[in-house]
Motif scaffolding. Structure first.
Motif, PDB file in Angstrom:
ATOM      1  N   PRO A  12       0.809  -1.226   0.000  1.00 22.25           N
ATOM      2  CA  PRO A  12       0.000   0.000   0.000  1.00 22.25           C
ATOM      3  C   PRO A  12       0.839   1.272   0.000  1.00 22.25           C
ATOM      4  CG  PRO A  12       0.135  -0.849   2.219  1.00 22.25           C
ATOM      5  CD  PRO A  12       0.909  -1.826   1.347  1.00 22.25           C
ATOM      6  N   HIS A  13       2.173   1.159  -0.123  1.00 25.40           N
ATOM      7  CA  HIS A  13       3.001   2.354   0.057  1.00 25.40           C
ATOM      8  C   HIS A  13       4.303   2.256  -0.717  1.00 25.40           C
ATOM      9  CE1 HIS A  13       4.372   5.578   3.161  1.00 25.40           C
ATOM     10  NE2 HIS A  13       4.976   5.750   1.995  1.00 25.40           N
ATOM     11  N   VAL A  14       4.294   2.778  -1.953  1.00 24.00           N
ATOM     12  CA  VAL A  14       5.533   2.842  -2.742  1.00 24.00           C
ATOM     13  C   VAL A  14       5.644   4.216  -3.400  1.00 24.00           C
ATOM     14  CG1 VAL A  14       5.485   0.355  -3.248  1.00 24.00           C
ATOM     15  CG2 VAL A  14       4.486   1.950  -4.890  1.00 24.00           C
ATOM     16  N   HIS A  15       6.877   4.594  -3.706  1.00 25.18           N
ATOM     17  CA  HIS A  15       7.147   5.848  -4.433  1.00 25.18           C
ATOM     18  C   HIS A  15       7.789   5.452  -5.759  1.00 25.18           C
ATOM     19  CE1 HIS A  15       6.486   8.418  -0.842  1.00 25.18           C
ATOM     20  NE2 HIS A  15       6.885   7.326  -0.206  1.00 25.18           N
ATOM     21  N   LEU A  16       7.076   5.685  -6.858  1.00 21.73           N
ATOM     22  CA  LEU A  16       7.599   5.238  -8.157  1.00 21.73           C
ATOM     23  C   LEU A  16       8.154   6.383  -8.996  1.00 21.73           C
ATOM     24  CD1 LEU A  16       5.160   2.306  -9.029  1.00 21.73           C
ATOM     25  CD2 LEU A  16       7.253   2.291  -7.672  1.00 21.73           C
ATOM     26  N   ALA A  44       0.751   3.771  -5.323  1.00 20.96           N
ATOM     27  CA  ALA A  44       1.836   4.738  -5.525  1.00 20.96           C
ATOM     28  C   ALA A  44       1.507   6.085  -4.885  1.00 20.96           C
ATOM     29  CB  ALA A  44       2.088   4.916  -7.016  1.00 20.96           C
ATOM     30  N   MET A  45       2.485   6.617  -4.184  1.00 26.29           N
ATOM     31  CA  MET A  45       2.327   7.864  -3.432  1.00 26.29           C
ATOM     32  C   MET A  45       2.385   9.089  -4.359  1.00 26.29           C
ATOM     33  SD  MET A  45       1.624   7.437  -0.396  1.00 26.29           S
ATOM     34  CE  MET A  45       1.367   5.986   0.621  1.00 26.29           C
ATOM     35  N   PRO A  46       1.733  10.174  -3.918  1.00 29.47           N
ATOM     36  CA  PRO A  46       1.556  11.331  -4.806  1.00 29.47           C
ATOM     37  C   PRO A  46       2.646  12.390  -4.713  1.00 29.47           C
ATOM     38  CG  PRO A  46       0.263  11.630  -2.820  1.00 29.47           C
ATOM     39  CD  PRO A  46       0.981  10.304  -2.668  1.00 29.47           C
ATOM     40  N   LEU A  97      -6.524   8.841  -0.446  1.00 24.94           N
ATOM     41  CA  LEU A  97      -5.956  10.174  -0.220  1.00 24.94           C
ATOM     42  C   LEU A  97      -4.755  10.019   0.688  1.00 24.94           C
ATOM     43  CD1 LEU A  97      -6.442  13.301  -0.622  1.00 24.94           C
ATOM     44  CD2 LEU A  97      -7.499  13.264   1.650  1.00 24.94           C
ATOM     45  N   LYS A  98      -3.655  10.722   0.363  1.00 25.50           N
ATOM     46  CA  LYS A  98      -2.474  10.711   1.231  1.00 25.50           C
ATOM     47  C   LYS A  98      -2.267  12.106   1.791  1.00 25.50           C
ATOM     48  CE  LYS A  98       1.402   9.432   3.137  1.00 25.50           C
ATOM     49  NZ  LYS A  98       2.589   8.963   2.475  1.00 25.50           N
ATOM     50  N   MET A  99      -2.098  12.165   3.099  1.00 26.00           N
ATOM     51  CA  MET A  99      -1.830  13.448   3.754  1.00 26.00           C
ATOM     52  C   MET A  99      -0.465  13.397   4.404  1.00 26.00           C
ATOM     53  SD  MET A  99      -4.973  14.758   5.834  1.00 26.00           S
ATOM     54  CE  MET A  99      -6.478  13.953   5.785  1.00 26.00           C
ATOM     55  N   CYS A 155       0.704   5.522   8.232  1.00 22.49           N
ATOM     56  CA  CYS A 155       1.824   4.929   7.475  1.00 22.49           C
ATOM     57  C   CYS A 155       3.053   4.735   8.378  1.00 22.49           C
ATOM     58  CB  CYS A 155       2.217   5.857   6.327  1.00 22.49           C
ATOM     59  SG  CYS A 155       0.912   6.050   5.106  1.00 22.49           S
ATOM     60  N   HIS A 156       3.880   3.825   7.984  1.00 20.76           N
ATOM     61  CA  HIS A 156       5.224   3.583   8.542  1.00 20.76           C
ATOM     62  C   HIS A 156       5.412   4.009  10.005  1.00 20.76           C
ATOM     63  CE1 HIS A 156       5.446   7.734   7.337  1.00 20.76           C
ATOM     64  NE2 HIS A 156       5.845   7.514   6.111  1.00 20.76           N
ATOM     65  N   VAL A 157       4.699   3.327  10.903  1.00 19.81           N
ATOM     66  CA  VAL A 157       4.837   3.596  12.341  1.00 19.81           C
ATOM     67  C   VAL A 157       6.233   3.146  12.764  1.00 19.81           C
ATOM     68  CG1 VAL A 157       3.955   3.006  14.634  1.00 19.81           C
ATOM     69  CG2 VAL A 157       2.379   3.273  12.695  1.00 19.81           C
ATOM     70  N   THR A 231       6.485  -1.458   2.276  1.00 20.75           N
ATOM     71  CA  THR A 231       7.918  -1.182   2.094  1.00 20.75           C
ATOM     72  C   THR A 231       8.269   0.290   2.246  1.00 20.75           C
ATOM     73  OG1 THR A 231       7.734  -0.849  -0.293  1.00 20.75           O
ATOM     74  CG2 THR A 231       8.216  -3.097   0.481  1.00 20.75           C
ATOM     75  N   ASP A 232       7.340   1.216   1.882  1.00 17.19           N
ATOM     76  CA  ASP A 232       7.715   2.619   1.692  1.00 17.19           C
ATOM     77  C   ASP A 232       8.921   2.692   0.744  1.00 17.19           C
ATOM     78  OD1 ASP A 232       7.762   5.348   1.753  1.00 17.19           O
ATOM     79  OD2 ASP A 232       8.389   5.527   3.847  1.00 17.19           O
ATOM     80  N   HIS A 233       8.871   1.870  -0.300  1.00 20.23           N
ATOM     81  CA  HIS A 233       9.922   1.859  -1.336  1.00 20.23           C
ATOM     82  C   HIS A 233      10.132   3.293  -1.829  1.00 20.23           C
ATOM     83  CE1 HIS A 233      12.142   0.144  -4.785  1.00 20.23           C
ATOM     84  NE2 HIS A 233      11.488   1.013  -5.550  1.00 20.23           N
TER      85      HIS A 233
HETATM   86 ZN    ZN Z   1       6.487   7.063   1.758  1.00 19.38          ZN
END
Ligand code: ZN
Ligand code: DOR
Ligand code: ZN
Length: 365
Positions: A12-16, A44-46, A97-99, A155-157, A231-233
């Motif tokens: 649920p959390h990647v940066h492409l 994919a994150m915004p 939505l990502k904040m 995200c990513h605690v 992953t927060d790739h």
């Molecule tokens: Zn991230």
């Protein structure tokens, strides 16, 4: 050798990085890395360039993804100080939505309580809402979501106080879910480490920062409160990481499940724990569609040494470089076709489907 056949991994959390920073990663290399890591859906994150905060930017990302993605994907919309109405209108075309409530990579950042409240009130209650929150902003996000009568995903605690707060909120029935990354489960600020070679401080930059051993152990102690492993790739290149202003972020798609399988070997996790947090819960929380005839095969005993040179991510390094891991995805099958097998990605660019309910907004009118 007995291969384990498991449901596909979902992230649920990647940066492409596309649009805007394709020298770090793009929809092609990022989704190839995903398939090699056993993932068939990535969200994919915004925080791209431009950030995905309106219809034209969303269309840019969609066009690139449609042409290049090798696995299925969703695209988050980014919350800003003045796009509450736009965001809510675009919701059906996004995965959530990502904040950003704290400083990290890119320009997306929301500091004020009024904007947080306005987005929480307007974003459709049935659509995922994920927050980058650290410390006190975790408490703010949970409270404001509760008052708005909606769910929120943290995200990513990374810290003891955060996971304790989330656990307590869950016990009181609040609609809060959370994810933890492999790097926060396995590394601390003091890990002397093989963490990236050459060892330079820039390679350690990540948000949230690597924390203390006490924080790390608290994450493991509260495993029952952790819904997802994500992953927060976040790929950045070697010149960027070794330069004067190293950007935060680690690549993670191609090492995550192997690291977690290490915890299975050491008795800390079961394979069921992994499937629950890398497939079942993610599908439920993010409302992801079923992918028929889609699965992965893992060789749980295969020993391999991490070499960024052999990876599909464009960034060219890994925090786990040189480490020998035990367990690896050997085959990823997407909709009945082999998409990755023993080091080779065979799914072509354009194979991936958008998971959004209405993927393509008509932005040309
Ligand atoms: Zn991230
Ligand atoms: O380390 C990080 N890198 N944390 C984030 O929240 C953003 C990410 C990025 O985009 O590079
Ligand atoms: Zn973040």
């Amino acid at each position: 050798m007995t291969l384990l056949k498991l449901p596909p991994l979902l992230d649920p959390h990647v940066h492409l990085r596309e649009p805007g920073a394709t020298h770090k990663e793009d929809w092609d290399t990022g989704t190839a890395a995903a398939l090699a890591g056993g993932y068939t859906q990535v969200l994919a994150m915004p925080n791209t360039q431009p950030p995905i905060t309106d219809a034209p930017a969303l269309a840019l990302s969609q066009t690139a993804a449609r042409a290049k993605a090798r696995c299925d994907y969703g695209i988050y919309l980014g919350a800003g100080a003045d796009n509450m109405e736009t965001a809510a209108a675009l919701a059906p075309h996004t995965c959530g939505l990502k904040m950003y409530l704290d400083q990290t990579f890119g320009s997306l950042r929301m500091d004020d309580l009024a904007s947080l409240m306005a987005h929480m009130a307007r974003w459709p209650a049935h659509k995922p809402l994920a927050v980058h929150a650290e410390g006190r902003t975790v408490a703010a996000a949970i409270l404001v979501a509760h008052l708005a009568g909606r769910a929120v995903h943290i995200c990513h605690v990374s810290r003891k106080d955060e996971i304790e707060l989330i656990h307590a909120a869950k016990e009181r029935g609040l609609q809060v879910t959370c994810e933890v990354t492999p790097h926060h489960l396995f590394l601390t600020a003091d890990t002397p480490s093989t963490l990236a070679r050459p060892i330079r401080e820039g390679f350690r930059e990540v948000r949230p920062r690597l924390a203390t051993e006490g924080d790390r152990l608290a994450l493991w102690a509260h495993l029952s409160a952790i819904d997802c492993f994500a992953t927060d790739h976040a790929p950045h290149t070697i010149p960027e990481k070794t330069g004067p202003n190293p950007p935060p972020g680690f690549p993670g798609l191609e090492t995550a499940v192997a690291l977690l399988l290490g915890a299975v070997h050491s008795g800390r996790l079961t394979v069921e724990d992994i499937t629950l947090r890398m497939h079942t819960n993610i599908r439920r929380i993010f409302g992801l569609p079923d992918q028929p005839d889609t699965f992965i095969e893992i060789d749980p005993d295969l020993e391999w040494t991490v070499r960024a040179q052999e990876m599909f991510s464009r960034c060219g390094w890994s925090p786990w470089e040189g480490q020998t891991l035990r367990g690896r995805v050997v085959r990823t099958v997407l909709r009945g076709k082999v998409a990755y097998e023993y080091g080779k990605v065979s799914a072509q660019p354009g194979t991936g489907k958008d998971i959004a309910q209405y993927p393509i907004p008509n932005t040309k009118d």
